[in-house]
Scaffold this motif. Structure first.
Motif: not given
Length: 513
Positions: A420, A468, A472
């Motif tokens: 991130r 995001g 992930s």
């Protein structure tokens, strides 16, 4: 004929036990809503079973010697079956957790004793076939658990994931009562090692709770995790000392002096990490990022599972012809390393067929590892030590799974945060793609009737969501690579199984060397 029926019965019992290690995972949300419990409390349904399983497995040999194999095994089947019924009839979450723990206590014998019975049904020279047959159960159980649990939960109700054990358990108890002989190597101990039993329960129970709950509780930020960690270290060290010095140990750790068992147990630990983490990561990966349904995720695993059954049988026959088990383990490790490397190179456009193809390498790798490692683990043990050696080897597989899932969850979260940061550092006005993407998202929302300010706000939220999701996705990709590296790091252990003889022919090293 009776021998064949007995083999099928005990393997079915082992598969039933292994299925129950993972079948409830997909039903936790339904349990939570139905029992009025939080998802955090409901997750103890999984934790309690794992704790009980790992506590009882290393005690199997002790219980067999003192209670008799017939009594202990049949009693364990009855306990497992009864608690399965009570789990399905539980009225609140803590009643369910209690019976789930007792179900795990009963399930411990269904793994270790089943393996010993299968080995005894074959002569020494054909025990590779026994390992292959039992390996089918070890491989299939955890693999089909989530798929079966999802199908039952979607089409019936969550109690039926426990009720399906009842007819299998009743049939297994009846058949074992008629066919199961007493252990030929039973040696009733003169003195019960109560301090060892207590230390084992406290130490393994604390360790397993840490592994199961650590990530959820933010590890050492939670007081009880810190207390359990200190307790686990202290009691397990005392347990090892006690078992090596007492004349009547509950777990005969002294047999780990055999290189064939100690090194096989270590490799089995790594195999357990790979087996359980891959079956944990892949369905979640497919459903979360690729939009697969639970049914599609189950079908994705099917080709590899079918091929693995044949690979297990072939492996047993190849071992019987004299091929070095260490060489087969090496090939199995390479298959699993390739699987993880392939999964680490995926993108969001990957097809179901491509993942299913990768899973075949995983399945074949697991098949090539399960049989020879089980064979190596007991290859140099005396008959009276085989049940204890089998129990230790099985415990290491279960602990490997617990350690692996715990480590991989922590690793994913850490990598997600790092990805991130890396991605956000590129989402700046200086990057020409940023305003272009923001303008495209804004135009999309304007076309749906939103004002410019609302559309711009939603565009920013969408960019945040994309970052995001990408973070992930990349963290899951890294997780596969991490497991592959763990397998590579374990490869040097195989050197202890090999020595040169004559013209560089590889043979299994004797435990006496």
């Amino acid at each position: 004929m009776n021998r064949i029926i007995l083999i099928i019965t005990v393997i079915a019992a082992a598969i039933m036990e292994l299925i129950d290690t993972s079948i409830v995972n997909v039903a936790l949300n339904h349990m939570s809503g139905n029992l009025g419990a939080t998802l955090e409390d409901t997750s103890w349904v999984v934790t309690a079973y794992g704790i009980a399983n790992v506590i009882i497995i290393p005690m199997t040999s002790f219980l067999v010697n003192n209670l008799g194999r017939r009594n202990y095994y049949i009693g364990s089947i009855i306990l497992f079956t009864f608690c399965s019924f009570m789990c399905g009839n539980s009225d609140n979450i803590w009643e369910l957790v209690t019976f789930r723990f007792l179900q795990g206590i009963g399930g411990g014998a269904l793994l270790s004793v089943s393996a010993t019975v299968v080995y005894e049904c074959f002569p020494k020279e054909k025990q590779n076939i026994a390992s292959a047959l039992f390996g089918i159960g070890v491989f299939i159980g955890p693999t089909i658990g989530p798929t079966l649990g999802g199908h039952i939960t979607d089409n019936y109700s969550w109690p039926w994931i426990f009720y399906i054990n009842i007819p299998i358990g009743i049939a297994a108890a009846i058949l074992c009562y008629r066919l199961l002989p007493e252990s030929p190597s039973r040696q009733k101990v003169k003195e019960i090692d109560w301090p060892g039993i207590i230390l084992l329960i406290i130490g393994i129970g604390s360790l397993q709770t840490i592994l199961e709950r650590g990530e959820t509780e933010d590890w050492f930020e939670t007081r009880y995790i810190v207390v359990l960690t200190v307790t686990a270290v202290f009691t397990l060290l005392l347990f090892v000392y006690r078992e090596l010095t007492t004349p009547y140990p509950v777990v005969k750790l002294a047999i780990l002096k055999h290189p064939s068992l100690s090194i096989s147990a270590t490799l089995t630990f790594i195999t357990g990490m790979g087996m359980f983490t891959s079956i944990y990561l892949t369905p979640v990966f497919a459903q979360r990022f690729l939009g697969f349904t639970p049914a599609m995720a189950g079908l994705m695993l099917l080709p590899g599972s079918v091929i693995a059954v044949f690979a297990l049988i072939v492996t047993g026959k190849v071992l019987q012809k004299g091929v070095s088990p260490a060489l087969i383990v090496l090939i199995g490790f390479c298959c699993f390393i390739y699987f993880n490397w392939s999964m680490s190179r995926l993108n969001l456009d990957v097809s179901m067929g491509a993942i299913a193809g990768n899973l075949i390498y995983r399945a074949v790798g697991m098949a090539l590892l399960t049989v020879p490692l089980s064979t190596l683990a007991i290859s140099r043990l005396e008959a009276k030590d085989i049940p204890q050696g089998t129990a230790i080897n099985n415990m290491m597989r279960q602990l490997g799974g617990s350690f692996g899932i715990s480590i991989i969850n922590t690793y994913i979260i850490r990598r997600m945060a790092q990805h991130r940061v890396d991605l956000v550092s590129n989402v700046t006005p200086d990057n020409r793609l940023t305003p272009e993407r923001l303008q495209a998202y804004t135009s999309l929302f304007r076309s749906k009737g939103f004002s410019y300010d609302d559309a711009h706000h939603k565009a920013l939220m969408l960019m945040e969501k994309v970052v995001g999701q990408q973070s992930s996705f990349l963290s899951y990709i890294d997780a596969y690579l991490f497991i592959g590296v763990a397998f590579i790091a374990a490869l040097p252990l195989l050197l202890f199984f090999l020595r040169k003889k004559g013209n560089k022919k590889l043979v299994i090293a004797s435990a006496d060397h």
